[in-house]
Design an enzyme around this catalytic site. Structure first.
Site, PDB file in Angstrom:
ATOM      1  N   ASP A  53      28.762  16.536  -9.121  1.00  0.00           N
ATOM      2  CA  ASP A  53      28.024  17.116 -10.238  1.00  0.00           C
ATOM      3  C   ASP A  53      28.846  18.108 -11.042  1.00  0.00           C
ATOM      4  OD1 ASP A  53      25.286  16.022 -10.254  1.00  0.00           O
ATOM      5  OD2 ASP A  53      25.307  16.717  -8.174  1.00  0.00           O
ATOM      6  N   GLU A 112      13.687  11.366 -11.015  1.00  0.00           N
ATOM      7  CA  GLU A 112      14.668  11.686  -9.974  1.00  0.00           C
ATOM      8  C   GLU A 112      14.510  13.156  -9.666  1.00  0.00           C
ATOM      9  OE1 GLU A 112      18.666  10.829 -11.056  1.00  0.00           O
ATOM     10  OE2 GLU A 112      18.280   8.708 -11.365  1.00  0.00           O
TER      11      GLU A 112
END
Lengths: 405, 282
Positions: free
Chosen positions: B68, B57
């Site tokens: 995040d 990724e």
């Protein structure tokens, strides 16, 4: 441009105002967003919910607030007849509480036990902390550290009201960063937490819900103007950051073709200086996706969000509510702008001619009134939403005027 | 009815088929493109397959990474400060493809940079560069028309996230257009913070398997080789992001320079994770 039959039917069932709005959130939040939408729909259909909200707006907030004829200012500008919608007289000193009352009643109805919110200038944070005290719910307010530094009185107010103020250090420490952090909290505490978003932005149903709760402003103006002048106003002016006071004033009048509307963005040090020097998303940005909705944003070529600037902490958000973006694109509302200096001048003029110290946010709206009113006939009825009072701003205004407090 | 992959013949599908044949789970590693600078980031990226990453990724940095935690927020900001853009991220993928034709690369990020690039041009450029899939955090199935459906039409997989809040009723909708694999976000929260219990992960993977024939990768909160091994016992792949990004951050000195040996250290850590994953079902 084709004229629509109505400008008041949006959003559609997926939360779109034309191409704007939507539900751009992480999967973790999606079921909750749908739950909020359903609960809100049911609440609006429940007379008990409406009744409790009306009661609190009357007894606790102090509504209706006056539609005040600003006679001295009108004389001085020598044109349009200027009225102020006195939202600054609400409990907590701004329009923000209208929405907070509605949302906390919804949170209670949904069985949520913890409240979070973001704040820029601190007005929404104070309003949220206030309703949390009133309903005895724990409250966490996210506020950028830059804003904390320039809005100390409101930080202290929130603490007095029992809220926890969490400083946000990411990004440039302003409103957008506070909103990111509130979303991070929400995604972590989905089960018990309700997020009271302070402006008419975010994922559907927030833009519509906040607009509905703020529409009390425009509804009252309509009734009061009818009582005082026997007709509709000719123009409405309001400052626009996320745009909650503006949409609240405008929405009830959108289908009145004779009523002209102007949203005033913050031009900071000047729009021509580029997107780091202003916070005018419509006048100086382009459509993108942030914080759950598609709307006009300040961004660079690569789609990175830029930090807007405004003298007013409540306006330096790099986006705007999606309904405003749509109203701009369909041409129903005009979006103008005022610079820091014009807002400062309007701030001082208002204090001296009307004995009202306005919020710097509202002073942006007033700056537009000052530009327009002299060119209009004396029978032109112009309403400015005086969205908040300026006590919170006296320190930063003093600094700009070179005065040591 | 179980969902199936509309892009059955892809690098991702081939990799998972190979893993199945080997009888083991895969390791999916996340790094942010351009963190802490383009050269070091490319060196880490190029070194990942040899140290045991089965799928990669590659984060597309964004100023406002709402889902995040602090580690990936900081890595995004480092990358942006070093001048990273979507175009440069695609260049990194092109550079990687010169030496590796088989390891799938999934770009992970937020919608606005793609929106700014333009969906169609982005998809064409991504496919040409050798991108196999996309994970876009702020595009739930309700917004499938924005990118998911165009991506599938362009032959790029759209990997869906499912979470502890995705209930049975919602599952068919979430699974409908997902492609490549399903990414189970094992906690309600942001990246790099809390970790889910093994029992919770077991139950969630079992639930997902009732709804899809696609491989299931599990991520969020996996920090050590042991945790990766635990997940690899039940899932088709374990995803590690923040822990790798933190290792990279440890290699940055006070003045922002990269200490010698940082690339080796990061890849060494990936090797430990890979060993954990490979030994899990041994």
């Amino acid at each position: 441009m084709t004229k629509l039959n109505t400008y008041r039917s949006g959003p559609d069932e997926r939360g779109h105002f034309g191409i704007f709005g939507g539900r751009f959130v992480a999967e973790t939040l999606m079921p909750l967003i749908l739950e909020v939408e359903k609960a809100y729909r049911e609440a609006r259909a429940d007379p008990a919910f409406e009744g409790e909200m009306r009661q609190q707006l009357k007894q606790y907030v102090g509504r209706p607030n006056p539609l005040y004829y600003a006679e001295r200012l009108t004389e001085q500008l020598g044109g349009a007849k200027i009225y102020f919608k006195r939202e600054e007289l609400n409990h907590t000193g701004a329009h923000k509480i209208n929405n907070c009352i509605g949302q906390i009643l919804l949170a209670r109805r949904m069985g949520k036990t913890r409240i979070i919110a973001e704040t820029g200038a601190g007005q929404h944070g104070v309003a949220t902390a206030t309703v949390c005290a009133l309903y005895n719910m724990p409250c966490v307010i996210y506020m950028g550290e830059t804003d904390i530094a320039r809005q100390q009185p409101n930080v202290f107010r929130m603490k007095l009201l029992g809220a926890e103020v969490r400083p946000v250090t990411s990004g440039s420490g302003t409103l957008k960063d506070a909103m990111n952090e509130a979303l991070r909290d929400w995604v972590t505490n989905v089960a018990d937490t309700f997020y009271i978003i302070g402006t008419a932005a975010g994922p559907h149903p927030y833009p519509a819900m906040v607009r509905d709760f703020q529409s009390v402003i425009g509804d009252e103006v309509r009734t009061q103007m009818q009582e005082q002048e026997g007709r509709l106003p000719d123009s409405l002016v309001a400052c626009v950051g996320g745009g909650s006071n503006a949409i609240g004033l405008f929405h009830p009048f959108l289908d009145e073709p004779t009523v002209q509307m102007v949203g005033v963005e913050a031009a900071g040090r000047g729009i021509e200086k580029g997107p780091l020097d202003h916070a005018a998303s419509i006048n100086g940005g382009r459509p993108g996706v942030l914080h759950g909705n598609r709307t006009y944003l300040l961004q660079d070529e690569d789609g990175q969000i830029l930090e807007g600037h405004s003298i007013s902490a409540g306006l330096d958000y790099p986006g705007i509510g999606p309904e405003h973006s749509w109203l701009h694109d369909v041409g129903r509302v005009e979006y103008a702008y005022a610079t820091d200096q014009e807002a400062l001048d309007a701030f001082q003029l208002c204090a001296r001619t009307e004995g009202i110290i306005p919020a710097l946010e509202s002073a942006h709206g007033l700056a537009e009134v000052i530009k327009r009113a002299p060119k209009l006939p004396k029978d032109h009825l112009m309403v400015l939403c005086l969205s908040g009072r300026g006590d919170k701003d006296i320190f930063s205004v003093a600094k700009h005027l070179g005065v040591e407090l | 009815m179980k969902s199936v992959d509309v892009l059955a013949d892809s690098r991702i599908a081939r990799r998972f088929a190979a893993l199945k044949a080997e009888g083991r789970a895969g390791l999916v590693t996340f790094i942010t493109a351009g963190d802490p600078d383009p050269a070091v980031s490319q060196a880490v990226l190029n070194g990942l397959p040899a140290t045991g990453a089965d799928l990669i990724e590659l984060g597309m940095p964004f100023t406002d990474p709402m889902a995040d935690g602090p580690a990936i927020q900081a890595s995004s900001l480092r990358a942006l400060k070093a001048g990273m853009t979507v175009r440069k991220t695609l260049e990194m993928v092109r550079g990687f493809r010169k030496q590796d034709a088989d390891t799938p690369i999934i770009l992970m990020g937020y919608f606005n940079p793609i929106h700014a690039y333009g969906v169609e041009p982005f998809l064409a450029a991504a496919r040409e560069a050798g991108v196999d899939g996309l994970i876009v955090v702020d595009l739930p199935p309700e917004e499938d028309e924005e990118l998911c459906i165009p991506a599938l039409q362009a032959g790029v997989s759209f990997v869906r996230l499912t979470t502890p809040t995705t209930d049975e009723a919602r599952m068919p909708m979430v699974m409908r257009n997902t492609s490549g694999f399903v990414y189970y976000v094992s906690i309600a929260g942001i990246t790099g913070t809390a970790s889910a219990s093994n029992t919770a992960i077991d139950a969630a993977v079992a639930q997902l398997k009732r709804h899809t024939d696609l491989p299931v990768a599990v991520g969020f909160g996996i920090k050590t080789p042991d945790q990766a091994a635990e997940v690899a016992r039940v899932a088709d792949a374990a995803v590690v992001g923040s822990a790798i990004v933190t290792r990279l951050a440890d290699g940055i000195d006070a003045s922002g320079g990269v200490k010698p040996g940082t690339v080796e250290d990061v890849l060494g850590f990936v090797g430990e994770l890979a060993a954990g994953v490979r030994a899990a079902r041994g």
